[in-house]
Design an enzyme around this catalytic site. Structure first.
Site, mmCIF file in Angstrom:
data_model
loop_
_atom_site.group_PDB
_atom_site.id
_atom_site.type_symbol
_atom_site.label_atom_id
_atom_site.label_comp_id
_atom_site.label_asym_id
_atom_site.label_seq_id
_atom_site.Cartn_x
_atom_site.Cartn_y
_atom_site.Cartn_z
ATOM 1 N N ARG A 78 0.974 -1.244 0.021
ATOM 2 C CA ARG A 78 0.149 0.107 -0.017
ATOM 3 C C ARG A 78 0.747 1.282 -0.004
ATOM 4 N NH1 ARG A 78 -2.930 2.819 4.847
ATOM 5 N NH2 ARG A 78 -3.742 4.296 3.617
ATOM 6 N N HIS A 122 -2.953 10.905 1.063
ATOM 7 C CA HIS A 122 -2.469 10.822 2.337
ATOM 8 C C HIS A 122 -1.909 12.012 2.664
ATOM 9 C CE1 HIS A 122 -0.794 7.363 5.188
ATOM 10 N NE2 HIS A 122 -0.688 8.286 5.643
ATOM 11 N N GLU A 167 -7.421 8.094 6.459
ATOM 12 C CA GLU A 167 -7.715 8.713 7.695
ATOM 13 C C GLU A 167 -8.237 10.124 7.822
ATOM 14 O OE1 GLU A 167 -4.190 8.129 10.317
ATOM 15 O OE2 GLU A 167 -4.080 6.085 10.115
ATOM 16 N N ASN A 295 -7.301 1.249 9.864
ATOM 17 C CA ASN A 295 -6.173 1.437 10.818
ATOM 18 C C ASN A 295 -6.190 1.346 12.016
ATOM 19 O OD1 ASN A 295 -5.610 1.969 7.948
ATOM 20 N ND2 ASN A 295 -4.955 4.053 8.192
ATOM 21 N N TYR A 297 -4.202 0.945 15.895
ATOM 22 C CA TYR A 297 -2.985 1.020 16.515
ATOM 23 C C TYR A 297 -3.215 0.923 17.986
ATOM 24 C CZ TYR A 297 -1.027 2.823 12.608
ATOM 25 O OH TYR A 297 -0.172 2.909 11.237
ATOM 26 N N GLU A 366 -3.537 -0.676 8.064
ATOM 27 C CA GLU A 366 -2.282 -0.214 8.698
ATOM 28 C C GLU A 366 -2.701 -0.800 10.296
ATOM 29 O OE1 GLU A 366 -1.489 4.043 9.331
ATOM 30 O OE2 GLU A 366 -1.813 4.336 7.235
HETATM 31 O O1 IFM Z 1 2.484 7.492 9.987
HETATM 32 C C1 IFM Z 1 1.072 7.318 10.289
HETATM 33 C C2 IFM Z 1 0.412 7.145 8.887
HETATM 34 O O2 IFM Z 1 0.715 8.105 8.155
HETATM 35 C C3 IFM Z 1 -1.080 7.032 9.104
HETATM 36 N N1 IFM Z 1 -1.452 6.322 10.311
HETATM 37 C C4 IFM Z 1 -0.807 6.352 11.405
HETATM 38 C C5 IFM Z 1 0.981 6.288 11.477
HETATM 39 C C6 IFM Z 1 1.436 6.154 12.484
HETATM 40 O O3 IFM Z 1 1.214 7.314 13.169
#
Ligand code: IFM
Length: 460
Positions: A78, A122, A167, A295, A297, A366
């Site tokens: 990606r 992005h 995002e 995405n 985290y 992500e």
């Molecule tokens: O680096 C970023 C990415 O550009 C978008 N999602 C989160 C990642 C980590 O912060």
């Protein structure tokens, strides 16, 4: 690897990057300025005072990076296209040298047996569009669809999967809400207009992609798993507001064609003026997608709080009467983000429960962790924490699948250490270590682990 969860044939393992974070060459081949070029020049905006001017030098070294992907054994890569390389002023005819770069990249990936997944936006908005209002202005949504059409006219025949926006929450709320990201302003209703125009831009771009014959298109959202700090009514209401701002204001228009029910409670007076919304917008925004990219985290736990700014005229769109509480007892990454893989499984199953048949197939577009990794004396990078993070989140993905979630792929952020936005180069997310002064790439232990995990999970 013997106890690693098995994924069915066809499950896609990938790695991701984005243009401004890796390419460098910001002045090359006719690229115009983006909002990030401008923002990086602002004193104090980037922690280490850096910019994406050189980054990983991927614009020059992309063949080396394609070779790393091929060796890793991923089925997808990606990446994002830099709008200012395609239309340096954000409008008008294509800059052929800019588009040629991505055509070469796509060809090289296909030749290496890696399926390209192309993100159109992005975060690197052409600066002239910001000067004309940026995402606060509906004109930017229309320009975005024109740009999408230009890229699709050239790459639509061989680029299989398209992501319109990455995002949009960050673009709207970090860009226009608290100013941590470019263009770096803190606004109220205009930030909500930006959020809406991002959604409209997505809808218009979906139409442009379909018109160009693109078969697989969707969006990548950074969704949160939000929990209330206590079962008290005020904390429960705070969690609904946090979910609205983080998730529901995006998923509800995209998947149900309606605005989030808790808008008024979340934004109060800021959402009363809705003249940025037009009849027909929701039909546009909710055009069917072939997949939803997620995405993920880290999760959030929140409790009720008063307005930070009581005067609505001075309030920003990030002021929603909730505040995050710490997650004690779990490891935190170098970003300070708590590691809670179970929240990924809960997020996925709750989306399935909420949207049922309206939910398209999912891809994790992500997932990854920033760690304080540095090469040892022998040059190797022993990033055991990253391996533990990836392994635990892949297990969460497998569990969600076992519970019936239609999740078809998993993408690590990121292939390379890169420019981590307001953190500059001080946070490393890569499977591959990059020595920024020289550009030298060194696969970390996590790269070798991921390579073995892909091979093991897909072994007959
Ligand atoms: O680096 C970023 C990415 O550009 C978008 N999602 C989160 C990642 C980590 O912060």
């Amino acid at each position: 690897m013997s106890d690693f969860p098995a994924f069915p044939p066809g499950f896609e393992f990938g790695a991701a990057t984005s243009a401004y974070q890796i390419e460098g060459a910001t002045g090359k081949d006719g690229r115009g300025p983006s909002i990030w070029d401008t923002f990086c020049l602002r004193g104090g905006a980037i922690r280490d005072g850096s910019s994406g001017d050189t980054a990983c030098d991927h614009y020059r070294r992309h063949r080396e990076d394609v070779a790393l992907l091929a060796d890793l054994g991923v089925s997808t890569y990606r990446f994002s296209v830099a709008w200012p390389r395609i239309q340096p002023s954000g409008a008008g005819p294509v800059n052929p040298r800019g588009l040629d770069f991505y055509a070469r990249l796509v060809d090289d990936l296909l030749a290496a047996g890696v399926t390209p997944v192309l993100t159109l936006y992005h975060w690197d908005l052409p600066q002239p569009l910001e000067d004309a209002g940026g995402w606060r202005s509906r004109d930017t949504s229309e320009r975005f669809a024109q740009y999408a059409a230009l890229v699709a006219a050239r790459l639509g025949d061989r680029e299989p999967r398209w992501i319109t926006l990455n995002e949009p929450w960050c673009s709207a709320f970090l860009g226009y809400g608290n100013g941590e990201h470019a263009p770096g302003v803190s606004e109220g209703t205009p930030a909500l207009a930006a959020a809406h125009h991002l959604l409209v831009g997505h809808g218009l771009a979906m139409g442009a992609l379909r018109a160009a014959g693109v078969r697989e298109a969707g969006i990548a959202l950074n969704l949160d798993h939000v929990s209330p700090a206590t079962p008290r009514a005020d904390d429960l209401a705070a969690a609904v507001r946090a979910e609205t701002q983080r998730n529901v204001m995006w998923t509800e228009p995209l998947l149900e064609g309606r605005y989030a029910a808790a808008e008024s409670d979340t934004w109060g007076e800021l959402i009363e003026c809705q003249d940025f919304r037009r009849d027909g917008d929701l039909a546009l925004v909710s055009a069917p997608m072939d997949f939803l990219g997620i995405n993920y985290y880290t999760p959030s736990t929140v409790r009720a709080a008063p307005w930070r700014e009581p005067d609505p005229a001075r309030r920003t769109a990030m002021d929603n009467r909730f505040e995050a509480v710490p997650h004690p007892g779990v490891r935190h990454t170098a970003m300070g983000w708590p590691v809670v893989p179970g929240a990924l499984r809960q997020l996925l199953t709750s989306l399935r429960d909420r949207y049922g048949a309206r939910l398209p197939p999912l891809h994790i577009t992500e997932n990854g962790s920033a760690e304080h990794d540095a090469p040892a004396a022998d040059g190797t990078v022993h990033d055991a924490e990253r391996i533990a993070y990836l392994e635990s989140h892949l297990r969460a993905v497998a569990e969600a699948r076992a519970e019936g979630v239609d999740l078809r792929g998993y993408t690590v952020w990121s292939l390379l250490d890169n420019f981590e936005w307001a953190y500059g180069y001080s946070r490393r997310f890569g499977l591959v270590h990059v020595d920024f002064p020289t550009g030298t790439r060194t696969p970390k232990a996590s790269y070798h682990w991921y390579k073995a995990a892909i091979a093991a999970s897909q072994a007959p």
